[in-house]
Design an enzyme around this catalytic site. Structure first.
Site, short mmCIF file in Angstrom:
data_model
loop_
_atom_site.label_atom_id
_atom_site.label_comp_id
_atom_site.label_asym_id
_atom_site.label_seq_id
_atom_site.Cartn_x
_atom_site.Cartn_y
_atom_site.Cartn_z
N HIS A 25 -23.81 19.51 -11.26
CA HIS A 25 -22.61 20.42 -11.21
C HIS A 25 -21.52 20.07 -10.22
O HIS A 25 -22.20 19.14 -9.26
CB HIS A 25 -23.08 22.15 -10.89
CG HIS A 25 -23.74 21.94 -9.58
ND1 HIS A 25 -23.14 22.37 -8.24
CD2 HIS A 25 -24.99 22.03 -9.17
CE1 HIS A 25 -23.84 22.72 -7.36
NE2 HIS A 25 -24.88 22.19 -7.76
N CYS A 26 -20.57 20.28 -10.23
CA CYS A 26 -19.64 20.09 -9.14
C CYS A 26 -19.28 21.39 -8.62
O CYS A 26 -20.13 22.23 -8.42
CB CYS A 26 -18.35 19.47 -9.68
SG CYS A 26 -17.47 20.25 -11.01
N VAL A 27 -17.94 21.43 -8.05
CA VAL A 27 -17.62 22.76 -7.31
C VAL A 27 -17.56 23.97 -8.10
O VAL A 27 -17.75 24.97 -7.79
CB VAL A 27 -16.35 22.53 -6.52
CG1 VAL A 27 -15.87 23.81 -5.72
CG2 VAL A 27 -16.29 21.32 -5.36
N THR A 28 -17.01 23.74 -9.49
CA THR A 28 -17.00 24.85 -10.50
C THR A 28 -17.65 24.73 -11.66
O THR A 28 -17.66 25.96 -12.20
CB THR A 28 -15.37 25.09 -10.49
OG1 THR A 28 -14.93 23.89 -11.15
CG2 THR A 28 -14.50 25.36 -9.27
N ARG A 29 -18.04 23.76 -12.02
CA ARG A 29 -18.45 23.56 -13.25
C ARG A 29 -19.99 22.92 -13.61
O ARG A 29 -20.42 22.11 -12.61
CB ARG A 29 -17.52 22.38 -14.19
CG ARG A 29 -16.34 22.95 -14.41
CD ARG A 29 -15.39 21.89 -14.51
NE ARG A 29 -14.75 21.19 -13.53
CZ ARG A 29 -14.35 19.98 -13.61
NH1 ARG A 29 -14.06 19.26 -14.59
NH2 ARG A 29 -13.69 19.51 -12.18
#
Length: 473
Positions: A25-29
Protein backbone atom coordinates in the site's frame (compact mmCIF):
# COMPACT_ATOMS: atom_id res chain seq x y z
CA UNK A 1 -15.51 0.12 10.67
CA UNK A 2 -14.83 -3.62 10.37
CA UNK A 3 -11.44 -3.94 8.66
CA UNK A 4 -11.60 -7.72 8.61
CA UNK A 5 -14.93 -7.62 6.78
CA UNK A 6 -13.52 -5.12 4.28
CA UNK A 7 -10.45 -7.26 3.64
CA UNK A 8 -12.59 -10.38 3.11
CA UNK A 9 -14.75 -8.56 0.58
CA UNK A 10 -11.67 -7.27 -1.25
CA UNK A 11 -10.20 -10.76 -1.37
CA UNK A 12 -13.44 -12.29 -2.64
CA UNK A 13 -13.69 -9.73 -5.45
CA UNK A 14 -10.12 -10.03 -6.72
CA UNK A 15 -10.24 -13.76 -7.35
CA UNK A 16 -9.30 -15.12 -3.93
CA UNK A 17 -5.98 -16.01 -2.30
CA UNK A 18 -4.69 -17.98 -5.25
CA UNK A 19 -4.95 -14.97 -7.54
CA UNK A 20 -2.69 -12.71 -5.43
CA UNK A 21 0.96 -12.39 -6.42
CA UNK A 22 1.83 -9.57 -4.03
CA UNK A 23 0.21 -6.79 -2.01
CA UNK A 24 1.39 -3.45 -0.66
CA UNK A 25 0.00 0.00 0.00
CA UNK A 26 1.00 3.61 -0.49
CA UNK A 27 -0.42 6.70 1.22
CA UNK A 28 -3.97 6.22 -0.07
CA UNK A 29 -4.19 2.98 -2.10
CA UNK A 30 -4.14 -0.77 -1.59
CA UNK A 31 -1.97 -2.06 -4.44
CA UNK A 32 -2.36 -5.64 -5.67
CA UNK A 33 -0.59 -7.60 -8.40
CA UNK A 34 -2.89 -10.35 -9.70
CA UNK A 35 -2.15 -13.54 -11.60
CA UNK A 36 -5.32 -13.19 -13.66
CA UNK A 37 -6.52 -9.61 -14.07
CA UNK A 38 -9.86 -10.73 -15.53
CA UNK A 39 -11.03 -12.08 -12.16
CA UNK A 40 -11.51 -8.82 -10.25
CA UNK A 41 -14.95 -7.21 -10.00
CA UNK A 42 -14.53 -3.44 -10.27
CA UNK A 43 -18.12 -2.56 -9.39
CA UNK A 44 -18.18 -4.82 -6.34
CA UNK A 45 -14.85 -3.40 -5.11
CA UNK A 46 -16.12 0.17 -5.48
CA UNK A 47 -19.15 -0.65 -3.30
CA UNK A 48 -17.08 -2.00 -0.40
CA UNK A 49 -17.30 0.17 2.71
CA UNK A 50 -14.51 2.76 2.73
CA UNK A 51 -13.53 2.22 -0.91
CA UNK A 52 -13.37 5.47 -2.87
CA UNK A 53 -12.39 4.15 -6.27
CA UNK A 54 -10.73 1.36 -8.23
CA UNK A 55 -8.37 1.53 -11.19
CA UNK A 56 -5.70 -0.53 -12.89
CA UNK A 57 -2.34 1.06 -13.63
CA UNK A 58 1.30 -0.04 -14.05
CA UNK A 59 0.33 -3.70 -13.75
CA UNK A 60 -1.37 -3.10 -10.38
CA UNK A 61 -4.97 -3.19 -9.25
CA UNK A 62 -5.31 -0.16 -6.98
CA UNK A 63 -8.18 0.28 -4.54
CA UNK A 64 -8.38 3.78 -3.07
CA UNK A 65 -9.20 3.83 0.65
CA UNK A 66 -7.58 7.08 1.70
CA UNK A 67 -4.95 8.14 4.21
CA UNK A 68 -4.98 6.16 7.46
CA UNK A 69 -7.75 3.76 6.48
CA UNK A 70 -5.57 2.02 3.90
CA UNK A 71 -3.06 1.07 6.61
CA UNK A 72 -5.73 -0.72 8.63
CA UNK A 73 -7.23 -2.44 5.58
CA UNK A 74 -3.81 -3.60 4.39
CA UNK A 75 -2.92 -5.10 7.80
CA UNK A 76 -6.19 -7.04 7.82
CA UNK A 77 -5.82 -8.02 4.16
CA UNK A 78 -2.38 -9.64 4.42
CA UNK A 79 -3.61 -11.63 7.41
CA UNK A 80 -6.82 -12.69 5.65
CA UNK A 81 -4.99 -13.60 2.44
CA UNK A 82 -2.23 -15.35 4.39
CA UNK A 83 0.52 -13.68 2.38
CA UNK A 84 3.72 -12.02 3.46
CA UNK A 85 3.88 -8.24 3.51
CA UNK A 86 5.59 -6.82 0.42
CA UNK A 87 7.31 -3.50 0.05
CA UNK A 88 5.90 -0.98 -2.39
CA UNK A 89 9.01 -1.46 -4.52
CA UNK A 90 8.38 -5.24 -4.62
CA UNK A 91 4.87 -4.67 -5.93
CA UNK A 92 6.10 -2.12 -8.46
CA UNK A 93 8.66 -4.64 -9.69
CA UNK A 94 6.01 -7.33 -10.11
CA UNK A 95 3.68 -4.85 -11.77
CA UNK A 96 6.33 -3.78 -14.25
CA UNK A 97 6.44 -7.32 -15.63
CA UNK A 98 2.98 -6.83 -17.14
CA UNK A 99 3.39 -3.24 -18.36
CA UNK A 100 4.44 -2.04 -21.78
CA UNK A 101 7.99 -0.89 -22.47
CA UNK A 102 6.94 2.74 -23.01
CA UNK A 103 4.99 2.92 -19.76
CA UNK A 104 7.85 1.22 -17.91
CA UNK A 105 10.26 3.82 -19.30
CA UNK A 106 8.12 6.70 -18.04
CA UNK A 107 7.76 4.99 -14.66
CA UNK A 108 11.55 4.68 -14.40
CA UNK A 109 11.83 8.49 -14.45
CA UNK A 110 9.54 8.68 -11.44
CA UNK A 111 11.45 6.01 -9.52
CA UNK A 112 14.73 7.86 -10.09
CA UNK A 113 13.50 11.20 -8.76
CA UNK A 114 11.21 10.06 -5.94
CA UNK A 115 14.22 9.06 -3.83
CA UNK A 116 15.80 12.48 -4.42
CA UNK A 117 12.80 14.65 -3.62
CA UNK A 118 13.44 15.05 0.17
CA UNK A 119 16.94 16.38 -0.48
CA UNK A 120 15.82 18.61 -3.34
CA UNK A 121 12.92 19.97 -1.30
CA UNK A 122 15.19 20.63 1.68
CA UNK A 123 17.73 22.54 -0.41
CA UNK A 124 14.98 24.46 -2.19
CA UNK A 125 13.44 25.57 1.11
CA UNK A 126 16.85 26.74 2.32
CA UNK A 127 17.34 28.73 -0.89
CA UNK A 128 13.82 30.10 -0.46
CA UNK A 129 14.72 31.43 2.98
CA UNK A 130 17.95 32.84 1.54
CA UNK A 131 15.92 34.60 -1.17
CA UNK A 132 14.14 36.56 1.56
CA UNK A 133 17.53 37.83 2.76
CA UNK A 134 18.71 38.94 -0.69
CA UNK A 135 15.47 40.40 -2.13
CA UNK A 136 15.29 44.20 -2.25
CA UNK A 137 12.33 46.12 -0.87
CA UNK A 138 11.19 43.69 1.81
CA UNK A 139 10.40 44.78 5.38
CA UNK A 140 10.36 48.45 4.37
CA UNK A 141 14.02 48.45 3.30
CA UNK A 142 15.28 49.94 0.05
CA UNK A 143 18.17 47.47 -0.11
CA UNK A 144 18.24 43.80 0.92
CA UNK A 145 18.56 42.46 4.45
CA UNK A 146 21.94 41.03 3.48
CA UNK A 147 23.12 44.47 2.32
CA UNK A 148 21.81 46.15 5.45
CA UNK A 149 22.86 43.80 8.26
CA UNK A 150 26.07 41.83 8.77
CA UNK A 151 24.24 38.90 10.38
CA UNK A 152 21.93 38.63 7.35
CA UNK A 153 24.89 38.74 4.98
CA UNK A 154 26.69 35.97 6.86
CA UNK A 155 23.52 33.88 7.14
CA UNK A 156 22.88 34.29 3.41
CA UNK A 157 26.40 33.07 2.59
CA UNK A 158 26.03 30.13 4.98
CA UNK A 159 22.68 29.08 3.53
CA UNK A 160 24.10 29.25 0.01
CA UNK A 161 26.81 26.79 1.01
CA UNK A 162 24.60 24.26 2.78
CA UNK A 163 22.09 24.24 -0.09
CA UNK A 164 24.88 23.18 -2.45
CA UNK A 165 23.10 19.88 -3.19
CA UNK A 166 21.26 21.43 -6.13
CA UNK A 167 24.59 22.31 -7.74
CA UNK A 168 25.58 18.63 -7.64
CA UNK A 169 22.25 17.26 -8.83
CA UNK A 170 23.81 15.06 -11.57
CA UNK A 171 25.74 13.16 -8.88
CA UNK A 172 22.56 12.29 -7.02
CA UNK A 173 20.77 11.38 -10.24
CA UNK A 174 23.63 9.04 -11.18
CA UNK A 175 23.35 7.38 -7.77
CA UNK A 176 19.57 6.98 -7.86
CA UNK A 177 19.36 5.98 -11.53
CA UNK A 178 22.17 3.42 -11.29
CA UNK A 179 20.45 1.88 -8.29
CA UNK A 180 17.11 1.88 -10.12
CA UNK A 181 18.60 0.10 -13.13
CA UNK A 182 20.24 -2.54 -10.95
CA UNK A 183 23.85 -1.33 -10.96
CA UNK A 184 26.26 -0.51 -8.14
CA UNK A 185 25.19 2.97 -6.96
CA UNK A 186 28.69 3.74 -5.67
CA UNK A 187 30.01 3.41 -9.20
CA UNK A 188 27.18 5.71 -10.21
CA UNK A 189 28.41 8.31 -7.72
CA UNK A 190 31.93 8.11 -9.17
CA UNK A 191 30.70 8.80 -12.71
CA UNK A 192 28.39 11.47 -11.28
CA UNK A 193 31.41 13.27 -9.86
CA UNK A 194 33.01 13.10 -13.31
CA UNK A 195 29.92 14.92 -14.64
CA UNK A 196 30.65 17.96 -12.44
CA UNK A 197 34.45 17.73 -12.10
CA UNK A 198 35.78 21.23 -11.24
CA UNK A 199 38.84 20.91 -13.51
CA UNK A 200 36.63 20.53 -16.58
CA UNK A 201 35.13 23.45 -18.53
CA UNK A 202 31.63 24.76 -17.95
CA UNK A 203 29.04 22.98 -20.14
CA UNK A 204 26.66 25.92 -20.39
CA UNK A 205 29.40 28.24 -21.65
CA UNK A 206 30.58 25.56 -24.09
CA UNK A 207 27.13 24.98 -25.60
CA UNK A 208 26.56 28.72 -25.98
CA UNK A 209 29.94 29.21 -27.69
CA UNK A 210 31.31 31.32 -24.84
CA UNK A 211 34.15 28.96 -23.91
CA UNK A 212 37.09 30.19 -25.99
CA UNK A 213 40.01 28.31 -24.40
CA UNK A 214 38.78 24.75 -24.96
CA UNK A 215 41.31 21.94 -24.64
CA UNK A 216 40.78 18.45 -26.01
CA UNK A 217 41.72 14.89 -25.21
CA UNK A 218 42.80 12.97 -28.28
CA UNK A 219 42.17 9.24 -28.14
CA UNK A 220 42.94 7.31 -31.33
CA UNK A 221 42.17 10.31 -33.50
CA UNK A 222 38.97 11.28 -31.64
CA UNK A 223 38.93 14.74 -30.09
CA UNK A 224 36.94 14.98 -26.86
CA UNK A 225 36.41 18.45 -25.36
CA UNK A 226 37.46 18.68 -21.72
CA UNK A 227 34.05 19.97 -20.67
CA UNK A 228 31.89 18.84 -17.76
CA UNK A 229 28.14 18.19 -17.76
CA UNK A 230 26.86 20.60 -15.11
CA UNK A 231 23.10 20.27 -15.06
CA UNK A 232 23.40 17.07 -17.09
CA UNK A 233 20.19 15.35 -16.06
CA UNK A 234 19.74 13.32 -19.23
CA UNK A 235 23.45 12.46 -19.67
CA UNK A 236 23.33 11.14 -16.09
CA UNK A 237 20.25 8.97 -16.68
CA UNK A 238 21.50 7.53 -19.98
CA UNK A 239 24.97 6.83 -18.61
CA UNK A 240 23.47 5.18 -15.51
CA UNK A 241 21.48 2.79 -17.67
CA UNK A 242 24.60 1.90 -19.67
CA UNK A 243 26.70 1.51 -16.51
CA UNK A 244 24.20 -0.86 -14.90
CA UNK A 245 23.89 -3.01 -18.03
CA UNK A 246 27.63 -3.08 -18.68
CA UNK A 247 28.41 -3.99 -15.07
CA UNK A 248 26.01 -6.93 -15.27
CA UNK A 249 27.56 -7.96 -18.60
CA UNK A 250 31.05 -8.02 -17.06
CA UNK A 251 29.92 -9.78 -13.88
CA UNK A 252 28.62 -12.72 -15.91
CA UNK A 253 31.77 -13.06 -18.02
CA UNK A 254 34.76 -12.11 -15.87
CA UNK A 255 36.22 -15.02 -13.83
CA UNK A 256 35.13 -14.74 -10.22
CA UNK A 257 38.71 -14.59 -8.95
CA UNK A 258 39.28 -11.40 -10.98
CA UNK A 259 35.78 -9.96 -10.68
CA UNK A 260 36.49 -7.86 -7.58
CA UNK A 261 39.22 -5.94 -9.44
CA UNK A 262 38.24 -5.97 -13.10
CA UNK A 263 34.48 -5.35 -12.94
CA UNK A 264 34.53 -1.97 -11.13
CA UNK A 265 37.69 -0.81 -12.96
CA UNK A 266 36.41 -1.61 -16.45
CA UNK A 267 32.92 -0.34 -15.61
CA UNK A 268 34.27 3.06 -14.55
CA UNK A 269 36.59 3.41 -17.57
CA UNK A 270 34.10 2.28 -20.21
CA UNK A 271 31.15 4.17 -18.66
CA UNK A 272 33.18 7.38 -18.46
CA UNK A 273 34.24 6.96 -22.10
CA UNK A 274 30.63 6.31 -23.08
CA UNK A 275 29.61 9.46 -21.20
CA UNK A 276 31.96 11.75 -23.12
CA UNK A 277 31.62 10.03 -26.50
CA UNK A 278 27.94 9.08 -26.66
CA UNK A 279 25.58 9.74 -23.78
CA UNK A 280 26.77 13.23 -22.87
CA UNK A 281 26.25 14.65 -26.36
CA UNK A 282 23.04 12.61 -26.78
CA UNK A 283 21.75 13.90 -23.45
CA UNK A 284 22.50 17.44 -24.57
CA UNK A 285 20.42 16.86 -27.71
CA UNK A 286 17.49 15.51 -25.66
CA UNK A 287 17.69 18.38 -23.18
CA UNK A 288 17.90 20.92 -26.01
CA UNK A 289 14.92 19.34 -27.77
CA UNK A 290 12.77 19.28 -24.67
CA UNK A 291 13.90 22.78 -23.81
CA UNK A 292 12.80 23.93 -27.25
CA UNK A 293 9.37 22.32 -26.85
CA UNK A 294 8.92 23.82 -23.38
CA UNK A 295 10.12 27.23 -24.55
CA UNK A 296 7.79 27.10 -27.55
CA UNK A 297 4.83 26.11 -25.37
CA UNK A 298 5.45 28.20 -22.28
CA UNK A 299 7.69 31.07 -23.33
CA UNK A 300 6.79 31.84 -26.94
CA UNK A 301 3.12 30.82 -26.88
CA UNK A 302 2.42 33.12 -23.93
CA UNK A 303 -0.73 32.62 -21.91
CA UNK A 304 -2.15 30.18 -24.47
CA UNK A 305 0.83 27.89 -24.01
CA UNK A 306 0.59 28.17 -20.22
CA UNK A 307 -3.12 27.28 -20.43
CA UNK A 308 -2.38 24.15 -22.48
CA UNK A 309 0.58 23.15 -20.30
CA UNK A 310 -1.39 23.33 -17.05
CA UNK A 311 -4.44 21.70 -18.63
CA UNK A 312 -2.66 18.58 -19.94
CA UNK A 313 -0.79 17.63 -16.76
CA UNK A 314 -3.61 15.65 -15.13
CA UNK A 315 -4.57 13.85 -18.38
CA UNK A 316 -0.92 12.75 -18.40
CA UNK A 317 -1.40 11.40 -14.86
CA UNK A 318 -4.18 9.12 -16.12
CA UNK A 319 -1.94 7.73 -18.86
CA UNK A 320 1.06 7.34 -16.55
CA UNK A 321 3.28 9.41 -18.84
CA UNK A 322 3.55 12.27 -16.35
CA UNK A 323 6.56 10.64 -14.68
CA UNK A 324 8.93 12.12 -17.26
CA UNK A 325 8.00 15.68 -16.19
CA UNK A 326 10.20 15.37 -13.09
CA UNK A 327 13.31 15.04 -15.24
CA UNK A 328 12.36 18.22 -17.12
CA UNK A 329 11.86 20.06 -13.83
CA UNK A 330 15.24 18.83 -12.61
CA UNK A 331 16.83 20.07 -15.84
CA UNK A 332 15.23 23.49 -15.38
CA UNK A 333 16.54 23.79 -11.83
CA UNK A 334 20.01 22.63 -12.83
CA UNK A 335 20.26 25.03 -15.77
CA UNK A 336 18.32 28.10 -14.57
CA UNK A 337 17.85 27.72 -10.81
CA UNK A 338 14.06 28.03 -11.21
CA UNK A 339 11.16 25.72 -12.00
CA UNK A 340 8.06 27.24 -13.59
CA UNK A 341 6.38 23.85 -14.05
CA UNK A 342 5.76 23.38 -10.31
CA UNK A 343 3.12 26.17 -10.12
CA UNK A 344 1.37 24.57 -13.11
CA UNK A 345 1.39 21.21 -11.34
CA UNK A 346 -0.08 22.92 -8.29
CA UNK A 347 -3.06 24.44 -10.13
CA UNK A 348 -3.70 21.20 -12.02
CA UNK A 349 -4.02 19.28 -8.74
CA UNK A 350 -5.98 22.07 -7.04
CA UNK A 351 -8.46 21.95 -9.93
CA UNK A 352 -9.08 18.23 -9.39
CA UNK A 353 -9.71 18.92 -5.70
CA UNK A 354 -12.09 21.72 -6.63
CA UNK A 355 -14.04 19.37 -8.90
CA UNK A 356 -14.45 17.04 -5.91
CA UNK A 357 -15.85 19.92 -3.86
CA UNK A 358 -18.17 20.76 -6.75
CA UNK A 359 -19.44 17.18 -6.86
CA UNK A 360 -19.86 17.32 -3.08
CA UNK A 361 -22.14 20.34 -3.48
CA UNK A 362 -24.12 18.61 -6.22
CA UNK A 363 -24.47 15.25 -4.45
CA UNK A 364 -27.40 14.24 -2.29
CA UNK A 365 -27.04 15.25 1.36
CA UNK A 366 -25.72 12.54 3.70
CA UNK A 367 -24.93 10.29 0.72
CA UNK A 368 -21.84 8.13 0.24
CA UNK A 369 -20.99 10.23 -2.79
CA UNK A 370 -20.53 13.25 -0.53
CA UNK A 371 -18.34 11.27 1.83
CA UNK A 372 -16.17 10.03 -1.04
CA UNK A 373 -15.98 13.47 -2.63
CA UNK A 374 -14.77 15.27 0.47
CA UNK A 375 -12.34 12.54 1.51
CA UNK A 376 -10.89 12.50 -2.03
CA UNK A 377 -10.53 16.27 -1.94
CA UNK A 378 -8.32 16.27 1.17
CA UNK A 379 -5.27 14.58 -0.46
CA UNK A 380 -5.19 17.27 -3.16
CA UNK A 381 -4.29 19.78 -0.45
CA UNK A 382 -0.93 18.02 -0.15
CA UNK A 383 -0.46 17.36 -3.86
CA UNK A 384 -2.09 13.94 -4.39
CA UNK A 385 -4.69 13.94 -7.17
CA UNK A 386 -5.30 10.26 -7.97
CA UNK A 387 -8.10 9.70 -5.40
CA UNK A 388 -9.91 12.79 -6.73
CA UNK A 389 -9.53 11.70 -10.35
CA UNK A 390 -10.42 8.03 -10.09
CA UNK A 391 -12.86 8.05 -7.19
CA UNK A 392 -14.89 11.10 -8.21
CA UNK A 393 -13.99 13.10 -11.30
CA UNK A 394 -14.08 10.34 -13.93
CA UNK A 395 -16.13 7.78 -12.04
CA UNK A 396 -19.55 8.55 -13.54
CA UNK A 397 -18.61 10.90 -16.37
CA UNK A 398 -15.74 12.96 -17.73
CA UNK A 399 -17.48 16.30 -16.98
CA UNK A 400 -15.93 17.03 -13.52
CA UNK A 401 -12.50 16.09 -14.83
CA UNK A 402 -12.96 18.27 -17.93
CA UNK A 403 -14.04 21.25 -15.81
CA UNK A 404 -10.93 20.74 -13.69
CA UNK A 405 -8.73 20.64 -16.80
CA UNK A 406 -10.14 23.98 -17.97
CA UNK A 407 -9.90 25.46 -14.47
CA UNK A 408 -6.24 24.43 -14.31
CA UNK A 409 -5.65 26.18 -17.62
CA UNK A 410 -6.91 29.49 -16.21
CA UNK A 411 -4.68 29.01 -13.17
CA UNK A 412 -1.78 28.42 -15.54
CA UNK A 413 -2.50 31.72 -17.29
CA UNK A 414 -2.30 33.58 -13.97
CA UNK A 415 0.96 31.84 -13.04
CA UNK A 416 2.42 32.78 -16.42
CA UNK A 417 1.37 36.44 -16.28
CA UNK A 418 2.79 36.86 -12.78
CA UNK A 419 5.93 34.80 -13.56
CA UNK A 420 5.44 32.43 -10.62
CA UNK A 421 8.41 30.08 -10.22
CA UNK A 422 9.62 27.54 -7.67
CA UNK A 423 13.09 26.80 -6.40
CA UNK A 424 12.60 23.04 -6.38
CA UNK A 425 10.11 20.34 -7.31
CA UNK A 426 8.20 17.49 -5.72
CA UNK A 427 5.91 19.61 -3.54
CA UNK A 428 2.61 21.15 -4.60
CA UNK A 429 -0.62 22.13 -2.87
CA UNK A 430 -0.21 23.76 0.54
CA UNK A 431 3.33 22.35 1.14
CA UNK A 432 4.32 23.75 -2.25
CA UNK A 433 4.28 27.25 -0.77
CA UNK A 434 7.56 26.41 0.99
CA UNK A 435 9.54 26.03 -2.25
CA UNK A 436 8.02 28.91 -4.24
CA UNK A 437 10.28 31.87 -4.94
CA UNK A 438 9.37 34.21 -2.01
CA UNK A 439 8.74 37.41 -4.04
CA UNK A 440 5.91 35.69 -5.94
CA UNK A 441 4.56 33.50 -3.13
CA UNK A 442 1.35 35.50 -2.80
CA UNK A 443 0.63 34.96 -6.49
CA UNK A 444 1.09 31.21 -6.07
CA UNK A 445 -1.69 31.31 -3.48
CA UNK A 446 -3.91 33.59 -5.59
CA UNK A 447 -3.40 31.42 -8.69
CA UNK A 448 -4.55 28.33 -6.83
CA UNK A 449 -7.57 30.16 -5.42
CA UNK A 450 -8.52 31.32 -8.93
CA UNK A 451 -8.25 27.75 -10.19
CA UNK A 452 -10.39 26.49 -7.31
CA UNK A 453 -13.14 29.02 -7.91
CA UNK A 454 -13.20 28.74 -11.71
CA UNK A 455 -13.42 24.94 -11.62
CA UNK A 456 -16.38 24.88 -9.21
CA UNK A 457 -18.11 27.65 -11.15
CA UNK A 458 -17.74 25.77 -14.45
CA UNK A 459 -19.14 22.60 -12.90
CA UNK A 460 -22.14 24.40 -11.38
CA UNK A 461 -22.87 26.25 -14.63
CA UNK A 462 -22.76 23.01 -16.63
CA UNK A 463 -25.07 21.34 -14.13
CA UNK A 464 -27.54 24.21 -14.44
CA UNK A 465 -28.07 23.47 -18.13
CA UNK A 466 -27.44 19.72 -18.17
CA UNK A 467 -27.27 17.49 -15.11
CA UNK A 468 -23.81 16.20 -14.28
CA UNK A 469 -23.92 12.37 -13.95
CA UNK A 470 -23.49 11.46 -10.29
CA UNK A 471 -25.13 14.63 -9.00
CA UNK A 472 -28.45 14.74 -7.13
CA UNK A 473 -31.41 15.42 -9.36
Amino acid sequence: MDYNKISKEVLENVGGKDNIISAAHCVTRLRLVLKDTSKYDKVALENIEGAKGVFFNSGQLQVIFGTGLVDQVYAAFVEEADIKESSLEDVKTEGRKSTGKLQEMFKAFSDIFVALIPGIVGCAMILGFRAILITSGLFGLEATLADTYKWASDLSAFLNVIATGLKFLPVFIMYSATKRFGGNPVLGIIIGLVLVHPELGNRFDYLQGNLTDITYWNFFGINIPEVAFQGGVFPAILTSLFLAKFEKFLTKRVPQILSFILVPTLTIIVSAAALFLVFGPLGDVIATGLGYVIELLYMKSGVFGAFIFAAVLQPLVITGTHHAIGSIEAQLIASTGFNYIQPLWAVSITAQGAACVGMFLLAKKKSKRREIAISSFVPTLVGVSEPAIFAVNIKDSIIPFACAVVGAGFGGIYMKILAVKALGFGLTGIPGVTIVNPPVMIHYIIGNLITFGVTILLLLIYNKFKRVPGSHE
